[in-house]
Scaffold this active site. Structure first.
Site, PDB file in Angstrom:
ATOM      1  N   ASP A   1       0.823  -1.204   0.000  1.00 19.67           N
ATOM      2  CA  ASP A   1       0.000   0.000   0.000  1.00 19.67           C
ATOM      3  C   ASP A   1       0.862   1.260   0.000  1.00 19.67           C
ATOM      4  OD1 ASP A   1      -2.396   1.421   0.012  1.00 19.67           O
ATOM      5  OD2 ASP A   1      -3.246   0.268   1.657  1.00 19.67           O
TER       6      ASP A   1
ATOM      7  N   ASP B   1     -10.854   1.719  -3.212  1.00 21.88           N
ATOM      8  CA  ASP B   1     -11.353   1.382  -1.878  1.00 21.88           C
ATOM      9  C   ASP B   1     -12.878   1.305  -1.849  1.00 21.88           C
ATOM     10  OD1 ASP B   1      -8.899   1.138  -0.678  1.00 21.88           O
ATOM     11  OD2 ASP B   1      -8.908   3.121   0.252  1.00 21.88           O
TER      12      ASP B   1
END
Length: 691
Positions: free
Chosen positions: A446, A514
């Protein structure tokens, strides 16, 4: 195929359907000749003989004709190369030689001690272009070194239309098309990573539809700050220039012996409309960019939405048992397994398992997951650090910061200066040890905040961190992949904030957004598919109502069919799912495994865009056909029209596995969606096979 004219000054690259040609004049001016349908070398030489540079007062003859415009001399278009020394600025280059090796063409120029090499390679119908620079003289500063300038043919009587993908967090990859007017349109990122706001891709057309018409597309393979400028010039020509870095504040300073190689800026011409261009981009990435693209990606479960930071070995084991029971093949422990990471305020940088949560490390859980016949994965964010961490307390100077300025925290974290060799070595040692400590099969990598204080106190040329951070990121990934060849990597950046051809060459899939709401995802996935294939597009089935964003309720059926358009994942709290939901999920996972080779490796046809009502996509792989369809709304209670399938042999028959009906190619297929529903959407999967 690469062909060279008899005088060694005309070059032609040819793919299955297209050609690209350029010419060096007797005055050593490198001119663009052709990009479009296939032509012969004789055609290219005839174009070169007929090409006359125009003269207009107050205009430069080379503008709009040069293959790679440099700064300096009678030029007024945007320069692809801008260089300065202590004495002067600009480039006055001289052609030295060309080299042809296999399908790669290299054109070498010099300007004093600076060597400039333009690289070309045709892969199928995608032209890869990049530039290599080597300095053998006094130090030079690269203010701008773009990878390529693309020149489109003149269309005086037709308006060019520009397609791009724009967005923000949780709303990435939204497709927009609009008329290109005179002047420049500039997109890019000044954030240190690719960014949620734009994908580094543009397409231009005049009258294309989904399956007809000429489309020119360009995509940049760079995971840092970048810029693409599309300019319609006064003579109606269009040029597209792009590369690393957003502005001209400086990329690098090259001392004697210094080198820089730009990222690849790839270009594609297609006469098959937007769909044909997309399929060509997808095939190119599966063949030349994505690692192990012939291997289908497994169905995964990710623990984040189920547990967030509140995790333990026992709790993860309970989720793993339920995940295995519905057919999941890869179990991923997300954030919260390391250091003192009980919230986003602490622990980043300390890549060792939390002793309270995992007293014997990750190996017992990984072994347990493997015993359930699943692979095991973890989440990391190596390029970041929390001020509340052992790493930051030991090395505060390792974070990016401007001397005498406040260090800006976003998400309670700072960005490590990965351009530093000591930071690179620390991360290599920690991550290599981590991957050696347990049987880890997968890493979700990430990157959850942008550059803000991109300073490097004490460094004579601190601007270089913008470029060297990305190079160090690539090197670290390459090194880890070489040392741990069985480990797969996913690129994530708060969702779709780092998606580009550069990162795709080093990772196995990307986290698209997301936003896991299945209805929102249809538009995101539609835009993503303009350039990237389903083989890398991770998508999850999560809980309903959607507790992360909008609270919208949707059926398990709709959630699964939405996520089955890419690499299927599950991210809901399975311990809260009913036995009926688990049983239904097991059936959907089993169905996905059956259609997975078609979805992940097949040719994609966008049958109807997700603009309301019925939307659908189709995949064709060999004799197998899969259609995914979604009913979002009904107008006046009328059932949506049947779907006209594409890419099939019109002389053959196809049998529908769900109904047993037999159709001919090019069929109008009834979608089988349930109409008249209240308060819900519907979705379906249709499978056909050529008889």
């Amino acid at each position: 195929m690469l062909e060279i004219g008899a005088d060694g000054r005309t070059w032609l690259l040819t793919g299955p359907r297209s050609s690209y040609a350029l010419r060096l004049t007797e005055n050593d001016e490198l001119l663009h000749l052709h990009w479009g349908p296939r032509i012969t070398l004789a055609d290219a030489e005839e174009l070169a003989a007929r090409q006359q540079l125009p003269y207009w007062p107050f205009e430069a003859p080379l503008d709009g004709h040069e293959e790679y415009p440099v700064e300096g001399g009678p030029r007024f278009t945007r320069p692809a190369l801008s260089v300065r020394t202590d004495e002067r600025r600009g480039t006055e280059w001289t052609f030295q030689a060309y080299e042809a090796e296999g399908d790669e063409l290299r054109l070498r120029f010099t300007d004093g001690g600076l060597g400039i090499t333009l690289h070309y390679r045709m892969r199928d119908d995608v032209v890869e272009r990049w530039v290599g620079l080597v300095n053998e003289g006094p130090a030079v500063e690269l203010l701008r070194a773009d990878s390529a300038t693309w020149t489109l043919p003149r269309r005086e009587d037709e308006a060019w239309r520009l397609s791009q993908l724009h967005g923000r967090w949780a709303a990435e990859s939204r497709l927009v098309r609009g008329e290109l007017t005179y002047g420049e349109k500039v997109i890019g990122s000044r954030r240190g990573h690719t960014g949620h706001q734009h994908l580094p891709w543009v397409a231009l057309d005049t009258d294309a539809t989904e399956e007809r018409g000429e489309v020119y597309g360009c995509a940049l393979g760079w995971s840092g700050s970048w810029r693409i400028a599309v300019a319609q010039l006064p003579d109606a020509r269009v040029q597209i220039t792009g590369g690393a870095g957003y502005d001209e504040s400086g990329l690098l300073r090259l001392g004697t012996g210094g080198t820089f190689t730009t990222p690849v800026f790839a270009g594609l011409w297609s006469d098959g409309g937007f769909g044909g261009a997309s399929r060509a981009w997808h095939a190119y990435q599966r063949a030349y960019v994505i690692p192990d693209a012939d291997q289908d990606r497994p169905v995964l479960f990710n623990s984040w939405e189920a547990t967030e930071f509140d995790i333990s070995e026992e709790q993860q084991g309970a989720l793993a048992r339920r995940a295995a029971a519905i057919g999941v093949e890869l179990f991923v422990v997300d954030d919260g397994w390391f250091g003192t990471r009980t919230s986003d305020r602490a622990g980043l940088g300390d890549w060792t398992p939390n002793p309270d949560r995992f007293p014997k490390g990750l190996k017992p859980l990984a072994d347990y997951v493997h015993a359930l016949d699943m692979r095991f994965g973890i989440w990391v964010e190596p390029e970041m650090v929390n001020p509340d961490s052992e790493l930051y307390r030991a090395h505060p100077e390792w974070a990016q910061f401007q001397s005498g300025r406040k260090r800006t925290e976003l998400r309670n974290q700072l960005v490590l200066n990965l351009a530093r060799e000591d930071v690179q070595e620390y991360l290599w040692e920690r991550l290599d040890a981590l991957l050696s400590s347990a049987p880890i099969d997968y890493v979700k990598w990430d990157f959850n905040r942008c550059f803000t204080d991109a300073g490097w106190p004490g460094e004579p040329y601190p601007q270089k961190l913008w470029v060297e951070h990305v190079h160090a990121f690539y090197t670290l990934l390459d090194r880890l992949r070489a040392a741990h060849p069985g480990v797969a990597f996913e690129s994530c950046s708060g969702g779709g904030g780092r998606i580009d051809l550069g990162v795709m060459a080093r990772t196995d899939q990307v986290w698209t957004s997301d936003n896991t709401d299945p209805l929102d995802r249809l538009a995101i996935q539609h835009g993503f598919s303009q350039i990237h294939p389903a083989r890398v597009m991770a998508a999850w089935v999560t809980d309903s109502p959607n507790n992360q964003l909008n609270g919208r309720a949707s059926s398990l059926r709709f959630r699964f069919v939405s996520a089955m358009a890419g690499v299927l994942g599950v991210g809901g709290d399975l311990t809260e799912w009913t036995e009926e939901e688990l049983a239904e999920a097991r059936d959907w996972v089993e169905l996905y495994k059956e259609i997975r080779p078609v979805v992940q490796r097949g040719d994609l046809y966008r049958l109807r865009a997700p603009t309301g009502g019925l939307s659908a996509v189709q995949y064709v792989h060999g004799d197998e056909v899969v259609v995914l369809a979604w009913l979002q709304a009904q107008h006046y209670g009328e059932p949506p029209a049947p779907l006209r399938l594409r890419g099939l042999d019109p002389t053959k028959h196809y049998e529908c596995r769900e109904t047993g009906e037999v159709y001919r190619g090019g069929v109008l297929l009834h979608h089988g969606l349930r109409t008249g529903l209240r308060g819900d959407f519907d979705a379906t999967v249709i499978r056909l096979c050529r008889r």
